[in-house]
Motif scaffolding. Structure first.
Motif, short mmCIF file in Angstrom:
data_model
loop_
_atom_site.label_atom_id
_atom_site.label_comp_id
_atom_site.label_asym_id
_atom_site.label_seq_id
_atom_site.Cartn_x
_atom_site.Cartn_y
_atom_site.Cartn_z
N CYS A 289 139.50 162.18 33.08
CA CYS A 289 138.26 163.18 32.42
C CYS A 289 136.74 162.68 33.22
O CYS A 289 136.10 163.75 33.19
N ALA B 38 136.65 164.60 36.07
CA ALA B 38 136.34 165.96 35.85
C ALA B 38 135.09 166.45 35.46
O ALA B 38 134.34 167.40 35.82
N ALA B 39 134.38 165.51 34.76
CA ALA B 39 132.96 165.74 34.11
C ALA B 39 131.96 165.24 34.88
O ALA B 39 130.98 165.42 34.48
N ASP B 40 132.43 164.65 36.08
CA ASP B 40 131.34 164.12 36.95
C ASP B 40 130.34 162.69 36.11
O ASP B 40 129.45 162.99 36.29
N LEU C 39 136.48 165.11 25.87
CA LEU C 39 136.37 165.24 27.61
C LEU C 39 137.25 166.16 27.81
O LEU C 39 137.10 167.14 28.92
N HIS D 239 137.11 169.97 30.13
CA HIS D 239 137.29 170.01 31.28
C HIS D 239 138.55 170.13 31.86
O HIS D 239 138.85 170.17 33.13
#
Length: 335
Positions: free
Chosen positions: A220, A223-225, A279, A283
């Motif tokens: 997560c 993916a969410a940076d 999250l 994402h």
């Protein structure tokens, strides 16, 4: 400067007691039997160095405080209680009072920032126990904990420099950190195991389950940076702490385990494992282990199930592809 510690349990009570012991003005906000015991008998702080009972200024609600321009509020309640606390604090103190979120997870700062002009995130590493009204244990000596803080979402300021200096003078290691949320996201990975203790108990073999929970979280974060500190960064920062036995006292489990053991009826898992679930939903990352554990922890707290009512393998089985959701009732509960 006066410190208003909102949520005077293990963490808040320990911070407030040490600040007061070192000459700072402190007001504690608490509730229930804990509040009544402190009002009648004071707050007992037990550490490896000994036990001391402090006469404290304890109230049950922010409206009982006449707020001043030099006040700083330290939020230390569990995350599920933050929203109501912020509403009450805003109605009484207004938007300009500085608010430090000395809490697990990363959601409290977001909610505080919707109302208050100066919000700070605080990384809390402090092995504390609160199981008995009026009594707080801090299992660390000579430093009581690490309490680094930064302006939310980033930065520092002169007020924070003063707060950190006061905490340093009170037996904590406290540094201003302009990127404090990086460390709080790293600590969140460790807090994913809090609910495991609350459901499975302190002695269960939890390695595989913890690895599954953290693997989902890492996916997560990627993916969410999300900018997350490395394990080495956090380990290096907290390596200065020395957890030490308190004579006659056993070291309790996680804060979530303590909430369940006290029969509180709610836990903050929605803001720990639930943060990963959120999250994942945002994402496109599957988070079955965190979702199942989140549901089970809430169920156990709601139904008064004591830790140990389900095994880690049973949780992993429920999180496996094709498994159903947790039952509405408490089947699988032990004695």
């Amino acid at each position: 400067m006066r410190y208003v510690v909102y949520g005077a349990g293990g963490i808040g009570g320990g911070i407030g007691a040490e600040l007061q012991r070192h000459g700072y003005e402190v007001v504690l906000i608490a509730r229930g039997d804990h509040l009544e015991r402190m009002r009648r008998q004071g707050l007992t702080l037990r550490t490896p160095a000994g036990s001391e009972t402090l006469p404290v200024h304890a109230v049950g609600h922010p409206s009982e405080i006449e707020f001043r321009d030099d006040d700083v509020v330290i939020l230390a309640m569990k995350s599920q209680d933050t929203e109501a606390a912020l509403e009450d604090l805003y109605a009484t103190a207004g938007p300009s009072v500085p608010v430090l979120c000395a809490q697990n997870g990363v959601e409290n700062e977001r909610r505080a920032a919707r109302r208050f002009e100066r919000v700070y995130g605080t990384l809390v590493f402090m092995p504390a126990t609160y199981l008995e009204p009026g009594v707080v244990l801090v299992h660390c000596d000579p430093l009581r904990g690490v309490l680094d803080s930064g302006r939310y979402p980033h930065g520092t300021d002169a007020l924070l420099e003063t707060v950190c200096a006061d905490l340093e003078a009170s037996g904590f290691s406290a540094r201003p950190d302009p990127a404090i949320m990086r460390l709080k996201y790293r600590k969140l990975l460790g807090n994913l195991g809090n609910a495991v203790q609350a459901v499975c108990g302190l002695d269960a073999p939890v390695g595989d389950l913890l690895r599954a929970l953290r693997a989902e979280a890492h996916a997560c974060y990627e993916a969410a940076d999300i900018d997350c500190a490395t394990a080495e960064e956090l380990d290096t920062r907290v390596s200065i702490l020395r957890e030490t036995k308190i004579e006659g006292e056993a070291r309790a489990g996680s804060s979530t385990w303590q909430s369940v053991t006290r029969g509180q009826g709610t836990v903050e898992t929605d803001y720990l494992n639930g943060e990963v679930v959120l999250l994942g939903a945002l994402h496109g990352v599957a988070t079955p282990a965190n979702r199942i554990l989140q549901q089970l922890a809430e169920q156990g707290a709601r139904e008064g199930l004591q830790p140990g009512w389900m095994t880690p393998d049973e949780i992993l089985d429920r999180a496996s592809p094709g498994a159903g959701a947790p039952p509405a009732g408490g089947d699988g509960a032990g004695g």
